[in-house]
Design a protein around this motif. Structure first.
Motif, PDB file in Angstrom:
ATOM      1  N   LEU A   1       0.808  -1.218   0.000  1.00  0.00           N
ATOM      2  CA  LEU A   1       0.000   0.000   0.000  1.00  0.00           C
ATOM      3  C   LEU A   1       0.841   1.267   0.000  1.00  0.00           C
ATOM      4  O   LEU A   1       0.346   2.335  -0.364  1.00  0.00           O
ATOM      5  N   ASP A   2       2.099   1.155   0.416  1.00  0.00           N
ATOM      6  CA  ASP A   2       2.976   2.323   0.442  1.00  0.00           C
ATOM      7  C   ASP A   2       3.749   2.516  -0.862  1.00  0.00           C
ATOM      8  O   ASP A   2       4.558   3.439  -0.972  1.00  0.00           O
TER       9      ASP A   2
ATOM     10  N   ALA B   1      -2.449   1.169  -4.365  1.00  0.00           N
ATOM     11  CA  ALA B   1      -3.853   1.594  -4.389  1.00  0.00           C
ATOM     12  C   ALA B   1      -4.513   1.231  -5.711  1.00  0.00           C
ATOM     13  O   ALA B   1      -5.642   0.717  -5.748  1.00  0.00           O
TER      14      ALA B   1
ATOM     15  N   GLU C   1      -2.559  -2.162  12.387  1.00  0.00           N
ATOM     16  CA  GLU C   1      -2.944  -1.002  11.574  1.00  0.00           C
ATOM     17  C   GLU C   1      -2.813  -1.304  10.078  1.00  0.00           C
ATOM     18  O   GLU C   1      -3.608  -0.815   9.261  1.00  0.00           O
ATOM     19  N   ASP C   2      -1.824  -2.123   9.713  1.00  0.00           N
ATOM     20  CA  ASP C   2      -1.676  -2.513   8.312  1.00  0.00           C
ATOM     21  C   ASP C   2      -2.881  -3.332   7.839  1.00  0.00           C
ATOM     22  O   ASP C   2      -3.340  -3.182   6.707  1.00  0.00           O
TER      23      ASP C   2
ATOM     24  N   THR D   1      -5.915  -3.108   9.053  1.00  0.00           N
ATOM     25  CA  THR D   1      -7.026  -2.159   8.941  1.00  0.00           C
ATOM     26  C   THR D   1      -6.956  -1.385   7.636  1.00  0.00           C
ATOM     27  O   THR D   1      -7.968  -1.227   6.934  1.00  0.00           O
ATOM     28  N   ARG D   2      -5.769  -0.912   7.288  1.00  0.00           N
ATOM     29  CA  ARG D   2      -5.597  -0.161   6.037  1.00  0.00           C
ATOM     30  C   ARG D   2      -5.971  -1.009   4.828  1.00  0.00           C
ATOM     31  O   ARG D   2      -6.668  -0.551   3.906  1.00  0.00           O
ATOM     32  N   ALA D   3      -5.502  -2.268   4.827  1.00  0.00           N
ATOM     33  CA  ALA D   3      -5.810  -3.148   3.700  1.00  0.00           C
ATOM     34  C   ALA D   3      -7.305  -3.437   3.629  1.00  0.00           C
ATOM     35  O   ALA D   3      -7.912  -3.400   2.546  1.00  0.00           O
TER      36      ALA D   3
ATOM     37  N   GLU E   1      -9.781  -1.626   4.780  1.00  0.00           N
ATOM     38  CA  GLU E   1     -10.501  -0.416   4.380  1.00  0.00           C
ATOM     39  C   GLU E   1     -10.311  -0.119   2.890  1.00  0.00           C
ATOM     40  O   GLU E   1     -11.223   0.393   2.235  1.00  0.00           O
ATOM     41  N   ALA E   2      -9.125  -0.444   2.366  1.00  0.00           N
ATOM     42  CA  ALA E   2      -8.888  -0.245   0.929  1.00  0.00           C
ATOM     43  C   ALA E   2      -9.797  -1.146   0.100  1.00  0.00           C
ATOM     44  O   ALA E   2     -10.333  -0.731  -0.937  1.00  0.00           O
TER      45      ALA E   2
ATOM     46  N   LYS F   1     -13.335   0.316   0.344  1.00  0.00           N
ATOM     47  CA  LYS F   1     -13.448   1.525  -0.479  1.00  0.00           C
ATOM     48  C   LYS F   1     -13.564   1.176  -1.960  1.00  0.00           C
ATOM     49  O   LYS F   1     -14.260   1.865  -2.737  1.00  0.00           O
TER      50      LYS F   1
ATOM     51  N   THR G   1     -12.138  -7.984  10.452  1.00  0.00           N
ATOM     52  CA  THR G   1     -11.791  -7.679   9.063  1.00  0.00           C
ATOM     53  C   THR G   1     -11.997  -8.912   8.186  1.00  0.00           C
ATOM     54  O   THR G   1     -12.436  -9.959   8.655  1.00  0.00           O
TER      55      THR G   1
END
Length: 296
Positions: A75-76, A81, A104-105, A107-109, A111-112, A115, A147
């Motif tokens: 993601l970075d 994205a 947190e990683d 969660t980011r994945a 949520e991506a 989205k 998740t």
């Protein structure tokens, strides 16, 4: 999301997303699952082309009942994205995200994927391949409760690199990393896939590592060459004698006269209710493998 623990994942083959012929050939390979790779197997200048090829191949279908997974770039990275957006639209069974090192990683994945409009059955798979991931394994595993995360893939090459350790036959230098991850995964019902074996020509060494992985508790193994699929399928499949005994256990506990009993003698062996639970999973996997192979 449906329970993923009884789905066959004996052999999980990486296929380079930049190789159109490989993506087509994968339709005839007897792997339980395919990881169509946009990350390590693809050079930076080929990322965009690989993304287009992989998503077109997945959307076009033709892979039968094989589980289809797209490994995206981190993601970075400049491509992460866009990879996720395109991958979700293509409709694979799962998306594999590399370098998961913290809750947190996850969660980011997650949520991506949300989205990007992911449907409810799209799974999140996580690469466990960094020292921080090993140290935070329990906290990362706990994220499976909130998740889409259902499967961990051990990135043993990266673990060896990050630890500066040797990648030996018995993997003693990384056994702590594998063990910590296994404990956390099993505590939260996460499927575990072993890392790859790099020496394609060393067939005996590969088989020995498959046996070690099975003994450690892995559900299957990630692979880098089609020639590894057959031995892997054989080693990670339930033994026919175990399947037969498992059916006998289930039948014994199902008899009316055994209702409420916690311990029974089956074929001369003492079995408990926990053995019935193991037996049901063994039979479920065996039946799923038979169904998968019938449709191949």
């Amino acid at each position: 999301m449906a329970d993923q623990s009884a789905r066959p994942r004996r052999s999980v083959l990486y296929m380079p997303g930049s190789n159109a012929r490989a993506l087509e050939k994968a339709k005839s390979i007897a792997a339980d699952a395919l990881i169509l790779d946009l990350e390590d197997a693809v050079a930076p200048d080929a990322k965009e082309e690989a993304r287009a090829q992989v998503t077109s191949a997945v959307a076009g279908g033709g892979y039968g009942k094989r589980e289809i997974v797209i490994r995206v770039n981190g993601l970075d990275t400049p491509w992460g994205a866009g990879d996720i957006e395109a991958a979700v639209a293509a409709g694979p069974d799962a998306i594999l995200v590399p370098k998961i090192s913290s809750p947190e990683d996850v969660t980011r994945a997650h949520e991506a994927l949300e989205k990007a409009g992911a449907g409810p059955e799209l799974q999140l798979w996580a690469m466990m391949e960094t020292p921080l991931a090993m140290l935070r394994a329990e906290a990362i595993a706990a994220m499976s409760r909130t998740t889409r995360m259902s499967v961990w893939v051990m990135g043993t090459n990266d673990i060896a690199k990050e630890l500066r350790c040797a990648h030996t036959a018995q993997r003693l230098p990384m056994i702590t990393s594998l063990g910590l991850s296994m404990l956390a995964a099993r505590a939260y019902g996460i499927v575990m896939l072993d890392g790859v074996y790099n020496d394609i020509k060393d067939e005996e060494g590969f088989k020995e590592m498959c046996v070690q992985g099975r003994e450690l508790g892995f559900d299957g193994k990630t692979l880098i060459h089609p020639s590894q699929v057959g031995p892997c399928n054989e080693i990670f499949a339930p033994d026919p004698e175990d399947v037969a005994f498992s059916r006998a256990i289930i039948e014994a506990f199902a008899r009316p006269e055994n209702k409420g009993k916690g311990v029974l003698k089956v074929e001369g062996r003492m079995v408990e209710l926990l053995h019935e639970e193991i037996a049901r999973r063994t039979v479920a996997i065996a039946e799923a493998i038979a169904e998968l192979e019938k449709s191949a």
